[in-house]
Design a protein around this motif. Structure first.
Motif, PDB file in Angstrom:
ATOM      1  N   THR A   1       8.377  -1.228 -19.190  1.00  0.00           N
ATOM      2  CA  THR A   1       7.686  -0.908 -18.031  1.00  0.00           C
ATOM      3  C   THR A   1       8.235   0.090 -17.317  1.00  0.00           C
ATOM      4  OG1 THR A   1       6.826  -3.327 -17.859  1.00  0.00           O
ATOM      5  CG2 THR A   1       6.522  -1.842 -15.952  1.00  0.00           C
ATOM      6  N   VAL A   2       7.633   1.178 -16.777  1.00  0.00           N
ATOM      7  CA  VAL A   2       8.261   2.517 -16.061  1.00  0.00           C
ATOM      8  C   VAL A   2       7.637   2.325 -14.650  1.00  0.00           C
ATOM      9  CG1 VAL A   2       8.183   4.891 -15.733  1.00  0.00           C
ATOM     10  CG2 VAL A   2       8.081   3.688 -18.085  1.00  0.00           C
ATOM     11  N   HIS A   3       8.762   2.010 -13.716  1.00  0.00           N
ATOM     12  CA  HIS A   3       8.334   1.765 -12.406  1.00  0.00           C
ATOM     13  C   HIS A   3       8.773   3.020 -11.921  1.00  0.00           C
ATOM     14  CE1 HIS A   3       8.074  -2.703 -12.589  1.00  0.00           C
ATOM     15  NE2 HIS A   3       8.953  -2.576 -13.462  1.00  0.00           N
ATOM     16  N   SER A   4       7.933   3.567 -10.839  1.00  0.00           N
ATOM     17  CA  SER A   4       8.116   5.086 -10.208  1.00  0.00           C
ATOM     18  C   SER A   4       7.476   4.992  -8.847  1.00  0.00           C
ATOM     19  CB  SER A   4       7.545   5.951 -11.008  1.00  0.00           C
ATOM     20  OG  SER A   4       6.047   5.927 -11.166  1.00  0.00           O
ATOM     21  N   ASP A   5       7.544   6.023  -8.416  1.00  0.00           N
ATOM     22  CA  ASP A   5       6.789   6.603  -6.798  1.00  0.00           C
ATOM     23  C   ASP A   5       7.456   5.618  -5.698  1.00  0.00           C
ATOM     24  OD1 ASP A   5       5.622   8.562  -8.278  1.00  0.00           O
ATOM     25  OD2 ASP A   5       3.819   7.177  -8.456  1.00  0.00           O
ATOM     26  N   PRO A   6       9.029   5.580  -5.545  1.00  0.00           N
ATOM     27  CA  PRO A   6       9.209   4.730  -4.484  1.00  0.00           C
ATOM     28  C   PRO A   6       8.953   5.271  -2.996  1.00  0.00           C
ATOM     29  CG  PRO A   6      10.864   6.117  -5.358  1.00  0.00           C
ATOM     30  CD  PRO A   6       9.801   6.444  -6.166  1.00  0.00           C
ATOM     31  N   SER A   7       8.654   4.398  -2.270  1.00  0.00           N
ATOM     32  CA  SER A   7       8.281   5.208  -0.914  1.00  0.00           C
ATOM     33  C   SER A   7       8.106   3.856   0.062  1.00  0.00           C
ATOM     34  CB  SER A   7       6.788   5.777  -0.893  1.00  0.00           C
ATOM     35  OG  SER A   7       5.912   5.127  -1.363  1.00  0.00           O
ATOM     36  N   ALA A   8       8.247   4.211   1.312  1.00  0.00           N
ATOM     37  CA  ALA A   8       8.149   3.088   2.339  1.00  0.00           C
ATOM     38  C   ALA A   8       6.451   2.528   2.496  1.00  0.00           C
ATOM     39  CB  ALA A   8       8.699   3.662   3.620  1.00  0.00           C
ATOM     40  N   GLY A   9       6.615   1.531   2.873  1.00  0.00           N
ATOM     41  CA  GLY A   9       5.125   0.628   3.052  1.00  0.00           C
ATOM     42  C   GLY A   9       5.232  -0.468   3.917  1.00  0.00           C
ATOM     43  N   PRO A  10       4.246  -1.296   4.209  1.00  0.00           N
ATOM     44  CA  PRO A  10       4.760  -2.438   5.140  1.00  0.00           C
ATOM     45  C   PRO A  10       5.577  -3.371   4.552  1.00  0.00           C
ATOM     46  CG  PRO A  10       2.261  -2.147   4.210  1.00  0.00           C
ATOM     47  CD  PRO A  10       2.957  -1.083   3.851  1.00  0.00           C
ATOM     48  N   ASP A  11       5.794  -3.164   3.271  1.00  0.00           N
ATOM     49  CA  ASP A  11       6.748  -4.016   2.699  1.00  0.00           C
ATOM     50  C   ASP A  11       8.115  -3.653   2.605  1.00  0.00           C
ATOM     51  OD1 ASP A  11       5.625  -2.697   0.690  1.00  0.00           O
ATOM     52  OD2 ASP A  11       5.560  -4.115  -0.690  1.00  0.00           O
ATOM     53  N   GLY A  12       8.301  -2.464   2.956  1.00  0.00           N
ATOM     54  CA  GLY A  12       9.514  -1.778   2.903  1.00  0.00           C
ATOM     55  C   GLY A  12       9.486  -0.680   1.694  1.00  0.00           C
ATOM     56  N   ILE A  13      10.675  -0.133   1.418  1.00  0.00           N
ATOM     57  CA  ILE A  13      10.585   0.770   0.124  1.00  0.00           C
ATOM     58  C   ILE A  13      10.712  -0.007  -1.062  1.00  0.00           C
ATOM     59  CG2 ILE A  13      12.014   2.600  -0.703  1.00  0.00           C
ATOM     60  CD1 ILE A  13      13.330   3.103   1.888  1.00  0.00           C
ATOM     61  N   ARG A  14       9.654   0.315  -1.695  1.00  0.00           N
ATOM     62  CA  ARG A  14       9.392   0.046  -3.051  1.00  0.00           C
ATOM     63  C   ARG A  14       8.661   0.863  -4.049  1.00  0.00           C
ATOM     64  NH1 ARG A  14      11.693  -4.037  -0.907  1.00  0.00           N
ATOM     65  NH2 ARG A  14      10.907  -5.825  -0.380  1.00  0.00           N
ATOM     66  N   PHE A  15       8.838   0.458  -5.218  1.00  0.00           N
ATOM     67  CA  PHE A  15       8.227   1.206  -6.406  1.00  0.00           C
ATOM     68  C   PHE A  15       6.750   1.096  -6.251  1.00  0.00           C
ATOM     69  CE2 PHE A  15      12.542   0.747  -8.835  1.00  0.00           C
ATOM     70  CZ  PHE A  15      12.671   2.210  -8.593  1.00  0.00           C
ATOM     71  N   ARG A  16       5.938   1.945  -6.031  1.00  0.00           N
ATOM     72  CA  ARG A  16       4.532   1.885  -5.910  1.00  0.00           C
ATOM     73  C   ARG A  16       3.625   1.855  -7.058  1.00  0.00           C
ATOM     74  NH1 ARG A  16       4.795  -0.772  -1.450  1.00  0.00           N
ATOM     75  NH2 ARG A  16       6.294   0.129   0.108  1.00  0.00           N
TER      76      ARG A  16
END
Length: 88
Positions: A43-58
């Motif tokens: 699994t390739v996780h990418s696009d980390p950014s901030a959101g209502p749940d904090g900084i996460r891979f989106r």
């Protein structure tokens, strides 16, 4: 990019804990190879950014063993990956 193979005995560290830690550290791509017999995925996780749940891979893109994996500018051939032996 960080590439990790899921530990047979402590898979939650790679699948859950590091999945939340790495984007906060600024890692742009996290590739998780899961060779457990019942999974056999990459699994390739990418696009980390901030959101209502904090900084996460989106974004998370799953692949099966044997697929050609695209991770950023890299292409990974998974045709020779092996799963954990059944007796492990």
């Amino acid at each position: 990019m960080v590439v990790e193979v899921v530990s047979r005995t402590n898979s939650l560290t790679d699948i859950r804990d590091k999945l939340h830690d790495y984007p906060r550290m600024g890692v742009p791509l996290y590739v998780v190879v899961d060779p457990r017999k019942d999974k056999k995925t990459v699994t390739v996780h990418s696009d980390p950014s901030a959101g209502p749940d904090g900084i996460r891979f989106r974004k998370a893109v799953p692949y099966a063993f044997g697929d050609t994996v695209i991770a950023g500018r890299w292409t990974l051939d998974t045709s020779s990956l092996k799963s954990y032996p059944a007796d492990w």
